[in-house]
Design a protein around this motif. Structure first.
Motif, PDB file in Angstrom:
ATOM      1  N   ASP A   1       0.783  -1.250   0.048  1.00  0.00           N
ATOM      2  CA  ASP A   1       0.214  -0.046  -0.026  1.00  0.00           C
ATOM      3  C   ASP A   1       1.114   1.497  -0.161  1.00  0.00           C
ATOM      4  OD1 ASP A   1       0.640   0.576   2.537  1.00  0.00           O
ATOM      5  OD2 ASP A   1      -1.161  -0.628   3.422  1.00  0.00           O
ATOM      6  N   GLU A   2       0.475   2.344  -0.022  1.00  0.00           N
ATOM      7  CA  GLU A   2       0.785   3.821  -0.340  1.00  0.00           C
ATOM      8  C   GLU A   2       2.028   3.863   0.753  1.00  0.00           C
ATOM      9  OE1 GLU A   2       0.635   5.470  -2.765  1.00  0.00           O
ATOM     10  OE2 GLU A   2       1.259   7.646  -1.932  1.00  0.00           O
TER      11      GLU A   2
ATOM     12  N   ALA B   1      -7.257  -0.825  -2.306  1.00  0.00           N
ATOM     13  CA  ALA B   1      -7.330   0.064  -3.722  1.00  0.00           C
ATOM     14  C   ALA B   1      -6.261   0.830  -3.781  1.00  0.00           C
ATOM     15  CB  ALA B   1      -8.601   0.904  -3.704  1.00  0.00           C
ATOM     16  N   PRO B   2      -5.333   0.862  -4.645  1.00  0.00           N
ATOM     17  CA  PRO B   2      -4.072   1.647  -4.568  1.00  0.00           C
ATOM     18  C   PRO B   2      -4.474   3.133  -4.687  1.00  0.00           C
ATOM     19  CG  PRO B   2      -4.162   0.016  -6.595  1.00  0.00           C
ATOM     20  CD  PRO B   2      -5.675   0.054  -5.678  1.00  0.00           C
ATOM     21  N   ALA B   3      -3.419   3.780  -4.319  1.00  0.00           N
ATOM     22  CA  ALA B   3      -3.800   5.471  -4.070  1.00  0.00           C
ATOM     23  C   ALA B   3      -4.105   5.961  -5.535  1.00  0.00           C
ATOM     24  CB  ALA B   3      -2.386   6.198  -3.637  1.00  0.00           C
ATOM     25  N   PRO B   4      -4.841   6.919  -5.737  1.00  0.00           N
ATOM     26  CA  PRO B   4      -5.313   7.313  -7.212  1.00  0.00           C
ATOM     27  C   PRO B   4      -4.178   7.807  -7.832  1.00  0.00           C
ATOM     28  CG  PRO B   4      -6.710   8.451  -5.241  1.00  0.00           C
ATOM     29  CD  PRO B   4      -5.478   7.593  -4.675  1.00  0.00           C
ATOM     30  N   LEU B   5      -4.307   7.704  -9.333  1.00  0.00           N
ATOM     31  CA  LEU B   5      -3.092   7.989  -9.997  1.00  0.00           C
ATOM     32  C   LEU B   5      -3.682   9.646 -10.696  1.00  0.00           C
ATOM     33  CD1 LEU B   5      -2.945   4.991 -12.043  1.00  0.00           C
ATOM     34  CD2 LEU B   5      -1.042   6.021 -10.771  1.00  0.00           C
TER      35      LEU B   5
ATOM     36  N   LEU C   1      -9.477   1.058 -14.547  1.00  0.00           N
ATOM     37  CA  LEU C   1      -8.968   0.582 -13.329  1.00  0.00           C
ATOM     38  C   LEU C   1      -9.286  -1.142 -13.386  1.00  0.00           C
ATOM     39  CD1 LEU C   1     -10.063   2.951 -10.520  1.00  0.00           C
ATOM     40  CD2 LEU C   1      -7.691   2.268 -11.181  1.00  0.00           C
ATOM     41  N   ALA C   2     -10.636  -1.511 -13.764  1.00  0.00           N
ATOM     42  CA  ALA C   2     -10.876  -2.705 -13.864  1.00  0.00           C
ATOM     43  C   ALA C   2      -9.701  -3.636 -14.867  1.00  0.00           C
ATOM     44  CB  ALA C   2     -12.235  -3.044 -14.477  1.00  0.00           C
TER      45      ALA C   2
END
Ligand code: HEC
Ligand code: HEC
Length: 275
Positions: A139-140, A176-180, A189-190
């Motif tokens: 994760d982040e 859920a990864p940190a937003p880009l 994303l899917a």
């Protein structure tokens, strides 16, 4: 006119040469045959420029290197990285020594890369090199901890490394990864989630680039089925439950549980219902 014709002829010849190079299998794809030195150097330059161009979107947190971060980063490095890159006093696993390019020792990584570059490489991986993307597996917080650890690595003795890596395990499933920046759409994303969780190794999925495989069934038209995997209902709940743990639904299923979070499983289920 003559110059144009000559240019066009050169273009056609070049394309024919490239096609022949591919078709007659001239290129040595073996991992024992290295790139030519100029090709190797060119690839390194391309890698450096590509990473630098993208990495500035992720500035490092202030006071990056704290004892707590280095400790957590060490645990993640031990669980995710040492197998390929080795560490002070620790050799890489045998499989890693046979890779081409061979994963370099990261002891001096901070001499070649800025902190945001190391974050970017660790998060996104490097295509066609064997360097995995860790976005869904660190994760982040953990990603930056690994960078803090790499920062501390040049001065670390083997004894200090051993003491640090006695820390508890690195977590594992990223919800859920940190937003880009710019953000991806849910469809993008899917698609990324399918590729990053190994689904394309066994399934052809409409709209997702991957190998032509029939290890598992083609994942299209699921919404119109009576059941999926022979047992689960083709609803978001049913498909997400199957994706997270197929063997809980059918103990004899050949599809493994791949360590997928609820959020990611639902994202994929919604995509499959719509395609
Ligand atoms: C399956 C093997 C493998 C694993 C596991 C792996 N890497 Fe890599 N890594 C590579 C390969 C191959 C390269 C490309 C060759 C190179 O430059 O070292 C690479 C490159 C890198 C680079 C760029 C090095 C440079 O100077 O060019 C960094 C930084 C890096 N990896 C960090 C990590 C981190 C951090 C982890 C753990 C979270 C990790 N890697 C796990 C194989 C691996
Ligand atoms: C190692 C191969 C393998 C991987 C990796 C894999 N699957 Fe499967 N999957 C299968 C097989 C085989 C089946 C057929 C059911 C069975 O034999 O258990 C299946 C069935 C399914 C089904 C039901 C399809 C139907 O027609 O009934 C869905 C949905 C599915 N997989 C989604 C996924 C997703 C999403 C991923 C990635 C997270 C994934 N699978 C990864 C092998 C795999």
């Amino acid at each position: 006119m003559a110059a144009l014709a000559a240019l066009a002829a050169a273009g056609v010849l070049g394309a024919a040469g490239a096609a022949a190079f591919v078709w007659f299998g001239v290129y040595d794809v073996s991992a024992t045959g290295p790139h030519l030195q100029p090709v190797h150097s060119l690839l390194e330059l391309a890698l450096k420029r590509a990473v630098q161009r993208r990495a500035d979107a992720h500035p490092p947190p202030p006071d990056l290197v704290t004892a707590a971060r280095v400790m957590q980063g060490a645990a993640c490095f031990r669980d995710r990285c040492v197998a390929c890159h080795g560490a002070p006093g620790v050799a890489p696993e045998r499989f890693a020594l046979g890779m081409q390019p061979v994963p370099t020792s990261l002891i001096e990584a901070t001499r070649h890369w800025r902190r945001q570059d190391l974050y970017w490489i660790t998060r996104n991986g490097i295509k066609m090199s064997g360097m995995p993307a860790w976005e869904y597996r660190l994760d982040e917080r953990e990603l930056w901890s690994v960078v803090a650890f790499l920062d501390a690595l040049p001065l670390m003795t083997p004894d200090q490394y051993r003491a640090l890596t006695a820390a508890p395990r690195c977590d594992g499933i990223v919800d859920a990864p940190a937003p880009l920046d710019p953000p991806l759409t849910t469809v993008e994303l899917a698609r990324r989630a399918f590729r990053q969780h190994g689904c394309t190794a066994c399934h052809v999925i409409p709209g997702v680039v991957g190998p032509d495989t029939s290890n598992g069934p083609r994942l299209s038209g699921l919404a119109g089925r009576d059941r999926i995997g022979g047992k689960a209902f083709p609803t978001e709940d049913g498909i997400a439950a199957w994706i997270r743990d197929p063997q809980a639904i059918d103990a004899h299923s050949a599809m493994p549980a791949l360590g997928i979070s609820e959020t990611q499983a639902r994202l994929m289920a919604r995509y499959l219902l719509a395609h």
